[in-house]
Design an enzyme around this catalytic site. Sequence first.
Site, short mmCIF file in Angstrom:
data_model
loop_
_atom_site.label_atom_id
_atom_site.label_comp_id
_atom_site.label_asym_id
_atom_site.label_seq_id
_atom_site.Cartn_x
_atom_site.Cartn_y
_atom_site.Cartn_z
N CYS A 3 26.21 48.56 33.57
CA CYS A 3 25.49 47.30 33.33
C CYS A 3 24.83 46.84 34.63
O CYS A 3 25.52 46.52 35.61
CB CYS A 3 26.43 46.22 32.81
N CYS A 11 26.01 38.57 35.99
CA CYS A 11 26.87 38.23 34.85
C CYS A 11 28.21 38.92 35.03
O CYS A 11 28.27 40.13 35.27
CB CYS A 11 26.23 38.68 33.54
N CYS A 14 31.94 40.48 31.21
CA CYS A 14 32.75 41.66 30.91
C CYS A 14 33.69 41.92 32.07
O CYS A 14 33.44 42.77 32.94
CB CYS A 14 31.85 42.87 30.64
N CYS A 90 21.16 43.14 27.65
CA CYS A 90 22.62 43.31 27.70
C CYS A 90 23.04 44.50 26.84
O CYS A 90 22.65 44.64 25.68
CB CYS A 90 23.31 42.05 27.21
N GLN A 214 33.62 37.80 12.48
CA GLN A 214 34.00 38.53 13.69
C GLN A 214 32.76 39.10 14.37
O GLN A 214 31.80 39.51 13.72
CB GLN A 214 34.95 39.68 13.33
N GLU A 264 39.71 27.14 2.69
CA GLU A 264 38.91 27.04 3.92
C GLU A 264 38.34 25.62 4.01
O GLU A 264 38.00 25.02 2.99
CB GLU A 264 37.78 28.07 3.86
N ASN A 304 44.72 33.71 9.14
CA ASN A 304 43.83 34.12 10.23
C ASN A 304 43.39 32.87 10.98
O ASN A 304 42.23 32.46 10.92
CB ASN A 304 42.62 34.88 9.67
N CYS A 331 44.02 36.22 17.19
CA CYS A 331 43.20 36.56 18.35
C CYS A 331 43.85 36.09 19.64
O CYS A 331 43.23 36.13 20.71
CB CYS A 331 41.80 35.96 18.22
#
Length: 383
Positions: A3, A11, A14, A90, A214, A264, A304, A331
Amino acid sequence: MQCGYFDAGLCGSCTQLLTPYDDQLAAKDAHARAALAGLPDSDALVWLPPVASAEAGFRNKAKMVVGGSVEAPTLGILDTDGRGVDLRACGLYSPAMHALLPALARLVTHAALTPYDVPARRGELKHVLVTESPGGEFLVRWVLRSTEPLPRLRKHLPALLAEHPEVVVVSANVQPEHKAVLEGPDEVVLTERETLTVDVDGIGLHLGPRSFFQTNTAVAAALYRQARAWADQAAPATVLDLYCGVGGFALHLAGPGRRVHGVEVSDQAVASARTTAAELGLDATFEVGDATAALGDAELVVVNPPRRGLGPQLCATLEASPATTLLYSSCHSGSLARDLAELTTWTPREARVLDMFPHTGHYEVLVRLDRLGRSQTAVGREK
Protein backbone atom coordinates in the site's frame (compact mmCIF):
# COMPACT_ATOMS: atom_id res chain seq x y z
CA MET A 1 -0.72 -6.36 0.38
CA GLN A 2 1.48 -3.46 -0.69
CA CYS A 3 0.00 0.00 0.00
CA GLY A 4 1.54 3.26 -1.15
CA TYR A 5 -0.61 5.26 1.27
CA PHE A 6 0.69 3.21 4.21
CA ASP A 7 4.29 3.38 2.99
CA ALA A 8 4.04 7.18 2.65
CA GLY A 9 2.57 7.57 6.13
CA LEU A 10 -0.70 8.97 4.75
CA CYS A 11 -2.96 6.27 6.20
CA GLY A 12 -2.38 3.88 9.09
CA SER A 13 -5.83 2.29 9.23
CA CYS A 14 -4.45 -1.15 8.32
CA THR A 15 -2.47 -1.48 11.54
CA GLN A 16 -1.32 -5.06 10.82
CA LEU A 17 -0.28 -4.49 7.22
CA LEU A 18 3.39 -5.31 7.85
CA THR A 19 2.46 -8.67 9.42
CA PRO A 20 2.21 -11.62 6.97
CA TYR A 21 -1.45 -12.50 6.51
CA ASP A 22 -1.12 -16.09 7.77
CA ASP A 23 0.38 -14.70 10.98
CA GLN A 24 -2.47 -12.19 11.29
CA LEU A 25 -5.04 -14.97 11.03
CA ALA A 26 -3.22 -17.18 13.53
CA ALA A 27 -3.01 -14.27 16.01
CA LYS A 28 -6.74 -13.59 15.75
CA ASP A 29 -7.54 -17.25 16.30
CA ALA A 30 -5.25 -17.32 19.35
CA HIS A 31 -6.78 -14.11 20.69
CA ALA A 32 -10.33 -15.49 20.47
CA ARG A 33 -9.31 -18.76 22.14
CA ALA A 34 -7.61 -16.86 24.97
CA ALA A 35 -10.66 -14.65 25.50
CA LEU A 36 -12.90 -17.69 26.10
CA ALA A 37 -10.32 -19.83 27.89
CA GLY A 38 -11.49 -18.88 31.37
CA LEU A 39 -15.08 -20.01 30.89
CA PRO A 40 -16.35 -23.21 32.54
CA ASP A 41 -16.17 -26.12 30.07
CA SER A 42 -13.84 -24.11 27.80
CA ASP A 43 -11.51 -27.11 27.63
CA ALA A 44 -14.27 -28.99 25.79
CA LEU A 45 -14.88 -26.16 23.30
CA VAL A 46 -13.99 -27.29 19.78
CA TRP A 47 -12.39 -24.62 17.62
CA LEU A 48 -12.86 -25.01 13.89
CA PRO A 49 -10.17 -23.69 11.52
CA PRO A 50 -10.43 -19.90 11.05
CA VAL A 51 -11.97 -18.57 7.85
CA ALA A 52 -9.49 -16.48 5.84
CA SER A 53 -10.31 -13.50 3.66
CA ALA A 54 -8.83 -12.25 0.44
CA GLU A 55 -5.97 -9.92 1.32
CA ALA A 56 -7.05 -7.13 -1.07
CA GLY A 57 -10.22 -5.96 -2.78
CA PHE A 58 -12.47 -7.48 -0.13
CA ARG A 59 -14.32 -4.43 1.20
CA ASN A 60 -17.83 -3.89 -0.16
CA LYS A 61 -18.09 -0.45 1.47
CA ALA A 62 -16.17 2.76 0.98
CA LYS A 63 -16.79 5.31 3.73
CA MET A 64 -15.06 8.35 2.29
CA VAL A 65 -14.65 11.66 4.09
CA VAL A 66 -14.84 14.48 1.55
CA GLY A 67 -12.18 17.18 1.88
CA GLY A 68 -10.23 19.55 -0.33
CA SER A 69 -12.14 22.00 -2.50
CA VAL A 70 -14.93 21.98 -5.07
CA GLU A 71 -12.33 22.11 -7.84
CA ALA A 72 -10.08 19.44 -6.30
CA PRO A 73 -12.05 17.28 -3.84
CA THR A 74 -10.44 14.48 -1.86
CA LEU A 75 -12.24 11.24 -1.02
CA GLY A 76 -10.67 9.37 1.87
CA ILE A 77 -9.81 10.45 5.40
CA LEU A 78 -8.75 13.57 7.28
CA ASP A 79 -5.24 14.17 8.54
CA THR A 80 -4.42 15.35 12.07
CA ASP A 81 -5.12 18.94 11.02
CA GLY A 82 -8.56 18.04 9.68
CA ARG A 83 -7.52 18.29 6.02
CA GLY A 84 -8.51 15.79 3.36
CA VAL A 85 -6.27 12.88 2.31
CA ASP A 86 -7.35 11.23 -0.94
CA LEU A 87 -7.51 7.40 -0.78
CA ARG A 88 -9.37 6.57 -3.99
CA ALA A 89 -6.81 3.91 -4.96
CA CYS A 90 -7.00 2.07 -1.61
CA GLY A 91 -6.20 -1.61 -2.16
CA LEU A 92 -9.06 -2.76 0.05
CA TYR A 93 -11.55 -1.85 -2.70
CA SER A 94 -12.40 -3.69 -5.90
CA PRO A 95 -11.42 -2.52 -9.39
CA ALA A 96 -15.07 -1.57 -9.99
CA MET A 97 -15.03 0.64 -6.90
CA HIS A 98 -11.78 2.21 -8.08
CA ALA A 99 -13.42 3.00 -11.43
CA LEU A 100 -16.45 4.64 -9.80
CA LEU A 101 -14.80 6.89 -7.21
CA PRO A 102 -13.28 9.37 -9.71
CA ALA A 103 -16.72 9.87 -11.25
CA LEU A 104 -18.11 10.68 -7.81
CA ALA A 105 -15.32 13.22 -7.32
CA ARG A 106 -16.19 14.81 -10.68
CA LEU A 107 -19.83 15.13 -9.61
CA VAL A 108 -18.65 17.04 -6.53
CA THR A 109 -17.08 19.58 -8.88
CA HIS A 110 -19.90 19.73 -11.44
CA ALA A 111 -22.61 20.11 -8.80
CA ALA A 112 -20.56 22.58 -6.76
CA LEU A 113 -20.87 20.49 -3.59
CA THR A 114 -18.55 22.35 -1.24
CA PRO A 115 -16.60 19.88 0.94
CA TYR A 116 -17.16 20.40 4.64
CA ASP A 117 -14.17 22.11 6.24
CA VAL A 118 -13.98 20.58 9.73
CA PRO A 119 -11.57 23.14 11.29
CA ALA A 120 -13.56 26.09 9.89
CA ARG A 121 -16.97 24.42 10.40
CA ARG A 122 -18.26 25.43 6.99
CA GLY A 123 -19.18 23.71 3.77
CA GLU A 124 -21.89 21.24 2.77
CA LEU A 125 -20.64 17.79 1.69
CA LYS A 126 -19.33 15.63 4.54
CA HIS A 127 -19.08 12.05 3.28
CA VAL A 128 -19.67 9.82 0.30
CA LEU A 129 -20.68 6.30 1.33
CA VAL A 130 -20.59 3.61 -1.35
CA THR A 131 -21.75 -0.02 -1.10
CA GLU A 132 -21.00 -2.61 -3.79
CA SER A 133 -22.97 -5.80 -4.44
CA PRO A 134 -21.36 -9.06 -5.66
CA GLY A 135 -23.11 -8.46 -8.98
CA GLY A 136 -21.30 -5.16 -9.49
CA GLU A 137 -24.14 -2.76 -8.65
CA PHE A 138 -23.68 0.21 -6.32
CA LEU A 139 -25.55 2.21 -3.70
CA VAL A 140 -24.20 5.75 -3.22
CA ARG A 141 -25.06 8.04 -0.31
CA TRP A 142 -24.16 11.72 -0.14
CA VAL A 143 -23.99 12.98 3.45
CA LEU A 144 -24.80 16.69 3.46
CA ARG A 145 -24.89 19.34 6.12
CA SER A 146 -28.24 20.64 4.85
CA THR A 147 -30.70 20.26 1.99
CA GLU A 148 -29.33 23.39 0.23
CA PRO A 149 -27.20 21.42 -2.31
CA LEU A 150 -30.02 18.97 -3.16
CA PRO A 151 -31.26 20.79 -6.30
CA ARG A 152 -27.74 20.81 -7.76
CA LEU A 153 -27.22 17.17 -6.86
CA ARG A 154 -30.48 16.23 -8.55
CA LYS A 155 -29.54 18.25 -11.65
CA HIS A 156 -26.18 16.53 -12.18
CA LEU A 157 -27.13 13.04 -11.02
CA PRO A 158 -28.51 11.88 -14.44
CA ALA A 159 -25.09 12.39 -16.03
CA LEU A 160 -23.47 10.18 -13.39
CA LEU A 161 -26.11 7.47 -13.85
CA ALA A 162 -25.68 7.57 -17.63
CA GLU A 163 -21.91 7.20 -17.30
CA HIS A 164 -22.18 4.53 -14.59
CA PRO A 165 -25.45 2.58 -14.96
CA GLU A 166 -24.16 0.18 -12.33
CA VAL A 167 -25.11 2.87 -9.78
CA VAL A 168 -28.69 1.80 -9.05
CA VAL A 169 -29.50 3.51 -5.73
CA VAL A 170 -28.55 7.06 -4.74
CA SER A 171 -29.63 8.96 -1.65
CA ALA A 172 -28.82 12.12 0.26
CA ASN A 173 -28.48 12.01 4.03
CA VAL A 174 -28.64 15.19 6.10
CA GLN A 175 -26.28 15.43 9.07
CA PRO A 176 -26.21 19.07 10.24
CA GLU A 177 -24.21 18.68 13.46
CA HIS A 178 -20.50 19.33 13.85
CA LYS A 179 -19.50 16.07 15.50
CA ALA A 180 -18.03 12.68 14.61
CA VAL A 181 -21.33 11.12 13.54
CA LEU A 182 -21.39 9.47 10.14
CA GLU A 183 -25.02 10.11 9.26
CA GLY A 184 -28.10 12.04 10.31
CA PRO A 185 -31.76 11.08 10.80
CA ASP A 186 -33.10 12.30 7.44
CA GLU A 187 -32.64 10.37 4.18
CA VAL A 188 -33.85 11.36 0.71
CA VAL A 189 -33.76 8.65 -1.97
CA LEU A 190 -32.96 10.17 -5.37
CA THR A 191 -33.46 7.12 -7.64
CA GLU A 192 -36.39 4.93 -8.56
CA ARG A 193 -34.81 1.94 -6.86
CA GLU A 194 -34.56 2.17 -3.10
CA THR A 195 -32.56 -0.96 -2.28
CA LEU A 196 -29.38 -2.65 -3.47
CA THR A 197 -29.67 -6.42 -3.89
CA VAL A 198 -26.72 -8.28 -2.39
CA ASP A 199 -26.76 -11.92 -3.40
CA VAL A 200 -25.30 -14.17 -0.69
CA ASP A 201 -25.41 -17.85 -1.64
CA GLY A 202 -28.57 -17.38 -3.67
CA ILE A 203 -30.35 -15.20 -1.11
CA GLY A 204 -30.86 -11.66 -2.38
CA LEU A 205 -30.62 -9.41 0.65
CA HIS A 206 -32.09 -5.94 0.08
CA LEU A 207 -29.93 -3.14 1.47
CA GLY A 208 -31.46 0.29 1.87
CA PRO A 209 -29.30 3.38 2.39
CA ARG A 210 -29.37 2.95 6.17
CA SER A 211 -29.07 -0.85 6.26
CA PHE A 212 -26.25 -2.59 8.10
CA PHE A 213 -24.36 -5.34 6.33
CA GLN A 214 -20.97 -6.91 6.93
CA THR A 215 -18.14 -5.16 5.07
CA ASN A 216 -16.75 -8.42 3.65
CA THR A 217 -19.36 -10.22 1.55
CA ALA A 218 -17.38 -13.43 0.96
CA VAL A 219 -16.64 -13.92 4.66
CA ALA A 220 -20.23 -12.97 5.56
CA ALA A 221 -21.37 -15.79 3.27
CA ALA A 222 -19.07 -18.19 5.15
CA LEU A 223 -20.52 -16.95 8.45
CA TYR A 224 -24.08 -17.65 7.31
CA ARG A 225 -23.12 -21.06 5.93
CA GLN A 226 -21.57 -22.05 9.25
CA ALA A 227 -24.65 -20.92 11.14
CA ARG A 228 -26.87 -22.89 8.75
CA ALA A 229 -24.75 -26.02 9.16
CA TRP A 230 -25.04 -25.84 12.94
CA ALA A 231 -28.77 -25.13 12.74
CA ASP A 232 -29.28 -28.13 10.47
CA GLN A 233 -27.48 -30.32 13.02
CA ALA A 234 -29.79 -29.09 15.78
CA ALA A 235 -32.86 -29.39 13.49
CA PRO A 236 -35.07 -26.91 15.34
CA ALA A 237 -38.67 -26.36 14.27
CA THR A 238 -38.55 -22.73 15.43
CA VAL A 239 -35.76 -20.15 15.15
CA LEU A 240 -35.51 -16.61 16.51
CA ASP A 241 -32.97 -14.16 15.07
CA LEU A 242 -32.28 -11.18 17.34
CA TYR A 243 -30.59 -8.09 15.90
CA CYS A 244 -31.61 -9.61 12.57
CA GLY A 245 -30.90 -6.58 10.36
CA VAL A 246 -31.94 -7.29 6.77
CA GLY A 247 -32.31 -10.98 7.63
CA GLY A 248 -28.88 -12.44 6.84
CA PHE A 249 -28.97 -15.18 9.46
CA ALA A 250 -32.74 -15.71 9.52
CA LEU A 251 -33.11 -16.15 5.78
CA HIS A 252 -30.16 -18.55 5.58
CA LEU A 253 -31.57 -20.64 8.42
CA ALA A 254 -35.10 -20.80 6.98
CA GLY A 255 -36.18 -24.00 5.26
CA PRO A 256 -38.83 -26.71 5.00
CA GLY A 257 -40.42 -27.51 8.33
CA ARG A 258 -38.69 -24.61 10.09
CA ARG A 259 -40.41 -21.43 11.20
CA VAL A 260 -38.08 -18.43 11.49
CA HIS A 261 -38.76 -15.05 13.08
CA GLY A 262 -36.48 -12.00 13.18
CA VAL A 263 -36.51 -8.96 15.48
CA GLU A 264 -34.78 -5.68 14.63
CA VAL A 265 -35.15 -2.05 15.74
CA SER A 266 -34.80 -0.65 12.19
CA ASP A 267 -38.10 -0.54 10.33
CA GLN A 268 -36.24 -0.17 7.01
CA ALA A 269 -34.23 -3.33 7.67
CA VAL A 270 -37.36 -5.24 8.63
CA ALA A 271 -39.08 -4.14 5.41
CA SER A 272 -36.05 -5.36 3.43
CA ALA A 273 -36.04 -8.73 5.18
CA ARG A 274 -39.75 -9.18 4.52
CA THR A 275 -39.20 -8.41 0.83
CA THR A 276 -36.51 -11.09 0.48
CA ALA A 277 -38.60 -13.66 2.37
CA ALA A 278 -41.56 -13.01 0.07
CA GLU A 279 -39.40 -13.23 -3.06
CA LEU A 280 -38.00 -16.61 -1.99
CA GLY A 281 -41.24 -17.97 -0.54
CA LEU A 282 -39.60 -18.66 2.83
CA ASP A 283 -41.45 -19.26 6.10
CA ALA A 284 -39.79 -16.28 7.76
CA THR A 285 -41.46 -13.36 9.51
CA PHE A 286 -39.92 -10.15 10.83
CA GLU A 287 -40.95 -7.45 13.27
CA VAL A 288 -39.68 -4.12 14.52
CA GLY A 289 -38.95 -4.62 18.19
CA ASP A 290 -36.53 -4.77 21.10
CA ALA A 291 -34.17 -7.73 21.27
CA THR A 292 -34.64 -7.92 25.04
CA ALA A 293 -38.33 -8.82 24.68
CA ALA A 294 -39.56 -12.30 25.62
CA LEU A 295 -38.21 -15.01 23.35
CA GLY A 296 -41.39 -17.08 23.07
CA ASP A 297 -41.03 -20.76 22.21
CA ALA A 298 -38.02 -20.66 19.87
CA GLU A 299 -35.85 -23.77 20.03
CA LEU A 300 -32.82 -22.06 18.47
CA VAL A 301 -31.84 -18.42 18.99
CA VAL A 302 -29.34 -16.43 16.92
CA VAL A 303 -27.84 -13.26 18.37
CA ASN A 304 -25.60 -10.82 16.48
CA PRO A 305 -25.28 -7.82 18.80
CA PRO A 306 -23.17 -4.68 18.36
CA ARG A 307 -19.71 -4.52 19.94
CA ARG A 308 -21.12 -3.83 23.39
CA GLY A 309 -22.66 -7.32 23.46
CA LEU A 310 -25.95 -8.57 24.86
CA GLY A 311 -25.88 -7.03 28.32
CA PRO A 312 -27.39 -8.38 31.57
CA GLN A 313 -31.05 -7.99 30.60
CA LEU A 314 -30.89 -10.02 27.40
CA CYS A 315 -28.62 -12.60 29.03
CA ALA A 316 -31.25 -13.04 31.76
CA THR A 317 -33.96 -13.40 29.11
CA LEU A 318 -31.94 -16.09 27.35
CA GLU A 319 -31.42 -17.86 30.66
CA ALA A 320 -35.19 -17.98 31.21
CA SER A 321 -36.02 -19.03 27.66
CA PRO A 322 -36.93 -22.59 26.58
CA ALA A 323 -34.36 -22.53 23.75
CA THR A 324 -31.85 -25.39 23.60
CA THR A 325 -29.42 -24.04 20.97
CA LEU A 326 -27.80 -20.60 20.83
CA LEU A 327 -25.66 -19.21 17.99
CA TYR A 328 -23.76 -16.12 19.11
CA SER A 329 -22.01 -14.04 16.42
CA SER A 330 -19.69 -11.44 17.92
CA CYS A 331 -17.34 -8.77 16.61
CA HIS A 332 -15.77 -8.28 20.06
CA SER A 333 -14.43 -11.28 21.95
CA GLY A 334 -14.27 -9.31 25.22
CA SER A 335 -18.01 -8.61 25.38
CA LEU A 336 -18.62 -12.15 24.09
CA ALA A 337 -16.67 -13.67 26.99
CA ARG A 338 -18.49 -11.44 29.47
CA ASP A 339 -21.89 -12.47 28.12
CA LEU A 340 -21.03 -16.18 28.02
CA ALA A 341 -20.02 -15.96 31.68
CA GLU A 342 -23.55 -14.66 32.39
CA LEU A 343 -25.19 -17.47 30.43
CA THR A 344 -24.67 -20.05 33.16
CA THR A 345 -27.10 -22.65 31.78
CA TRP A 346 -25.43 -22.71 28.36
CA THR A 347 -22.34 -24.71 27.34
CA PRO A 348 -20.13 -23.51 24.46
CA ARG A 349 -19.60 -26.44 22.08
CA GLU A 350 -17.99 -25.11 18.90
CA ALA A 351 -16.46 -21.81 17.80
CA ARG A 352 -14.92 -20.35 14.68
CA VAL A 353 -13.04 -17.14 13.88
CA LEU A 354 -13.97 -15.47 10.59
CA ASP A 355 -11.65 -12.73 9.38
CA MET A 356 -13.94 -9.95 8.22
CA PHE A 357 -11.24 -7.32 8.67
CA PRO A 358 -7.78 -8.28 7.33
CA HIS A 359 -4.80 -6.10 8.29
CA THR A 360 -6.52 -4.98 11.52
CA GLY A 361 -6.92 -6.55 14.95
CA HIS A 362 -10.67 -7.01 14.45
CA TYR A 363 -12.48 -10.23 13.55
CA GLU A 364 -15.82 -12.01 13.88
CA VAL A 365 -16.30 -15.14 15.97
CA LEU A 366 -19.30 -17.48 15.87
CA VAL A 367 -20.04 -19.76 18.83
CA ARG A 368 -22.53 -22.61 19.13
CA LEU A 369 -23.90 -23.25 22.62
CA ASP A 370 -26.43 -25.75 23.92
CA ARG A 371 -28.05 -26.93 27.13
CA LEU A 372 -27.38 -30.64 26.68
CA GLY A 373 -24.89 -32.69 28.68
CA ARG A 374 -23.74 -29.89 30.99
CA SER A 375 -20.67 -30.70 33.10
CA GLN A 376 -20.83 -30.89 36.86
CA THR A 377 -18.80 -27.69 37.08
CA ALA A 378 -21.42 -25.67 35.29
CA VAL A 379 -24.32 -27.37 37.08
CA GLY A 380 -22.74 -26.59 40.42
CA ARG A 381 -22.33 -22.96 39.42
CA GLU A 382 -26.09 -22.71 38.91
CA LYS A 383 -26.93 -23.85 42.48
